[in-house]
Design a protein around this motif. Structure first.
Motif, PDB file in Angstrom:
ATOM      1  N   PRO A  68       0.916  -1.290   0.020  1.00  0.00           N
ATOM      2  CA  PRO A  68       0.075  -0.236  -0.133  1.00  0.00           C
ATOM      3  C   PRO A  68       0.838   1.253  -0.028  1.00  0.00           C
ATOM      4  O   PRO A  68       1.788   1.275   0.638  1.00  0.00           O
ATOM      5  CB  PRO A  68      -0.695  -0.053   1.180  1.00  0.00           C
ATOM      6  N   SER A  69       0.324   2.300  -0.824  1.00  0.00           N
ATOM      7  CA  SER A  69       1.215   3.501  -0.457  1.00  0.00           C
ATOM      8  C   SER A  69       1.307   4.337   0.541  1.00  0.00           C
ATOM      9  O   SER A  69       2.223   4.948   0.811  1.00  0.00           O
ATOM     10  CB  SER A  69       0.442   4.417  -1.643  1.00  0.00           C
ATOM     11  N   CYS A  70       0.526   3.930   1.589  1.00  0.00           N
ATOM     12  CA  CYS A  70       0.605   4.417   2.747  1.00  0.00           C
ATOM     13  C   CYS A  70       1.522   3.579   3.742  1.00  0.00           C
ATOM     14  O   CYS A  70       1.845   4.220   4.669  1.00  0.00           O
ATOM     15  CB  CYS A  70      -0.857   4.402   3.602  1.00  0.00           C
ATOM     16  N   GLY A  71       1.978   2.603   3.348  1.00  0.00           N
ATOM     17  CA  GLY A  71       2.976   1.893   4.176  1.00  0.00           C
ATOM     18  C   GLY A  71       2.655   1.047   5.053  1.00  0.00           C
ATOM     19  O   GLY A  71       3.559   0.393   5.686  1.00  0.00           O
ATOM     20  N   GLN A  72       1.330   1.105   5.382  1.00  0.00           N
ATOM     21  CA  GLN A  72       0.642  -0.005   6.419  1.00  0.00           C
ATOM     22  C   GLN A  72      -0.188  -1.274   5.779  1.00  0.00           C
ATOM     23  O   GLN A  72      -1.024  -0.670   5.013  1.00  0.00           O
ATOM     24  CB  GLN A  72       0.025   0.987   7.227  1.00  0.00           C
ATOM     25  N   GLY A  73       0.060  -2.062   6.305  1.00  0.00           N
ATOM     26  CA  GLY A  73      -0.706  -3.582   5.862  1.00  0.00           C
ATOM     27  C   GLY A  73      -0.508  -4.016   4.587  1.00  0.00           C
ATOM     28  O   GLY A  73       0.840  -4.047   4.226  1.00  0.00           O
ATOM     29  N   GLN A  74      -1.471  -4.472   4.000  1.00  0.00           N
ATOM     30  CA  GLN A  74      -1.398  -5.043   2.680  1.00  0.00           C
ATOM     31  C   GLN A  74      -2.487  -4.232   1.835  1.00  0.00           C
ATOM     32  O   GLN A  74      -3.616  -3.508   2.056  1.00  0.00           O
ATOM     33  CB  GLN A  74      -2.019  -6.470   2.573  1.00  0.00           C
ATOM     34  N   ALA A  75      -2.302  -4.369   0.183  1.00  0.00           N
ATOM     35  CA  ALA A  75      -3.225  -3.805  -0.699  1.00  0.00           C
ATOM     36  C   ALA A  75      -3.569  -4.629  -1.800  1.00  0.00           C
ATOM     37  O   ALA A  75      -2.680  -5.683  -1.821  1.00  0.00           O
ATOM     38  CB  ALA A  75      -2.480  -2.307  -1.053  1.00  0.00           C
ATOM     39  N   VAL A  76      -4.573  -4.136  -2.421  1.00  0.00           N
ATOM     40  CA  VAL A  76      -5.035  -5.003  -3.642  1.00  0.00           C
ATOM     41  C   VAL A  76      -5.146  -3.807  -4.708  1.00  0.00           C
ATOM     42  O   VAL A  76      -5.499  -2.688  -4.311  1.00  0.00           O
ATOM     43  CB  VAL A  76      -6.301  -5.568  -3.456  1.00  0.00           C
ATOM     44  N   SER A  77      -4.446  -3.962  -5.873  1.00  0.00           N
ATOM     45  CA  SER A  77      -4.643  -2.979  -6.879  1.00  0.00           C
ATOM     46  C   SER A  77      -4.925  -3.747  -8.117  1.00  0.00           C
ATOM     47  O   SER A  77      -5.181  -4.982  -8.661  1.00  0.00           O
ATOM     48  CB  SER A  77      -3.245  -2.511  -6.967  1.00  0.00           C
ATOM     49  N   SER A  78      -5.389  -2.735  -9.180  1.00  0.00           N
ATOM     50  CA  SER A  78      -5.784  -3.205 -10.537  1.00  0.00           C
ATOM     51  C   SER A  78      -4.886  -2.652 -11.479  1.00  0.00           C
ATOM     52  O   SER A  78      -3.588  -2.013 -10.808  1.00  0.00           O
ATOM     53  CB  SER A  78      -7.265  -2.779 -10.701  1.00  0.00           C
ATOM     54  N   ALA A  79      -4.854  -2.709 -12.635  1.00  0.00           N
ATOM     55  CA  ALA A  79      -4.059  -1.951 -13.682  1.00  0.00           C
ATOM     56  C   ALA A  79      -4.098  -0.542 -13.501  1.00  0.00           C
ATOM     57  O   ALA A  79      -3.042  -0.022 -14.003  1.00  0.00           O
ATOM     58  CB  ALA A  79      -4.384  -2.519 -15.006  1.00  0.00           C
ATOM     59  N   LYS A  80      -5.496  -0.006 -12.986  1.00  0.00           N
ATOM     60  CA  LYS A  80      -5.427   1.462 -12.807  1.00  0.00           C
ATOM     61  C   LYS A  80      -5.293   1.941 -11.447  1.00  0.00           C
ATOM     62  O   LYS A  80      -5.402   3.162 -11.447  1.00  0.00           O
ATOM     63  CB  LYS A  80      -6.971   1.640 -13.371  1.00  0.00           C
ATOM     64  N   GLY A  81      -4.608   1.245 -10.621  1.00  0.00           N
ATOM     65  CA  GLY A  81      -4.197   1.903  -9.270  1.00  0.00           C
ATOM     66  C   GLY A  81      -4.734   0.995  -8.198  1.00  0.00           C
ATOM     67  O   GLY A  81      -5.710  -0.080  -8.324  1.00  0.00           O
ATOM     68  N   GLU A  82      -4.468   1.511  -6.909  1.00  0.00           N
ATOM     69  CA  GLU A  82      -4.913   0.692  -5.791  1.00  0.00           C
ATOM     70  C   GLU A  82      -6.362   0.759  -5.629  1.00  0.00           C
ATOM     71  O   GLU A  82      -7.047   1.755  -5.740  1.00  0.00           O
ATOM     72  CB  GLU A  82      -4.223   1.342  -4.477  1.00  0.00           C
TER      73      GLU A  82
END
Length: 131
Positions: free
Chosen positions: A22-36
């Motif tokens: 994640p751009s915030c740096g906390q935890g985990q993220a899921v993104s598509s081709a167009k962004g988080e």
């Protein structure tokens, strides 16, 4: 298995999504081709990027559920995962978020500024890293 890890595992199977930092740096993220799209900040707190247009469209319905917090000025909503039905709601809203990313940008859309983690009052959050 926590509700967040269950949701993350389900989203990992979607062909248009991938796990990311994640751009915030906390935890985990899921993104598509167009962004988080999703940030998992703890075992219970999830930020979801819906876009201004989608939030305006669904704001009345979103406010009626105790699981969702809307932060004024943010394109993200925060979901509290307390029950299996909250995971179902998250998955439905991720579908909405993917569709919102496919529509042309609204000229009135605010610039994307991080997620809701650390923004506004609301749920207590804990950075649990990988769960």
């Amino acid at each position: 298995m926590t509700l967040a890890s269950r949701a993350l595992a389900q989203l990992a199977t979607w062909p248009d999504l991938r796990q990311a930092v994640p751009s915030c740096g906390q935890g985990q993220a899921v993104s598509s081709a167009k962004g988080e799209i999703v940030h998992f900040h703890s075992e219970r707190d999830v930020d979801l990027r819906l876009t201004d247009r989608a939030i305006r469209r669904f704001a009345k319905d979103l406010r009626h559920t105790g699981a969702i917090r809307i932060v004024p000025g943010s394109q993200w909503v925060t979901l509290r995962l307390d029950a299996a039905s909250d995971v179902d709601l998250l998955l439905t809203l991720v579908s909405v978020a993917l569709q919102a990313q496919q529509t042309p940008s609204d000229p009135a859309e605010r610039p994307l500024v991080g997620c809701n983690d650390q923004r506004g009052a609301g749920f207590v959050k804990a950075d649990l890293g990988v769960f």
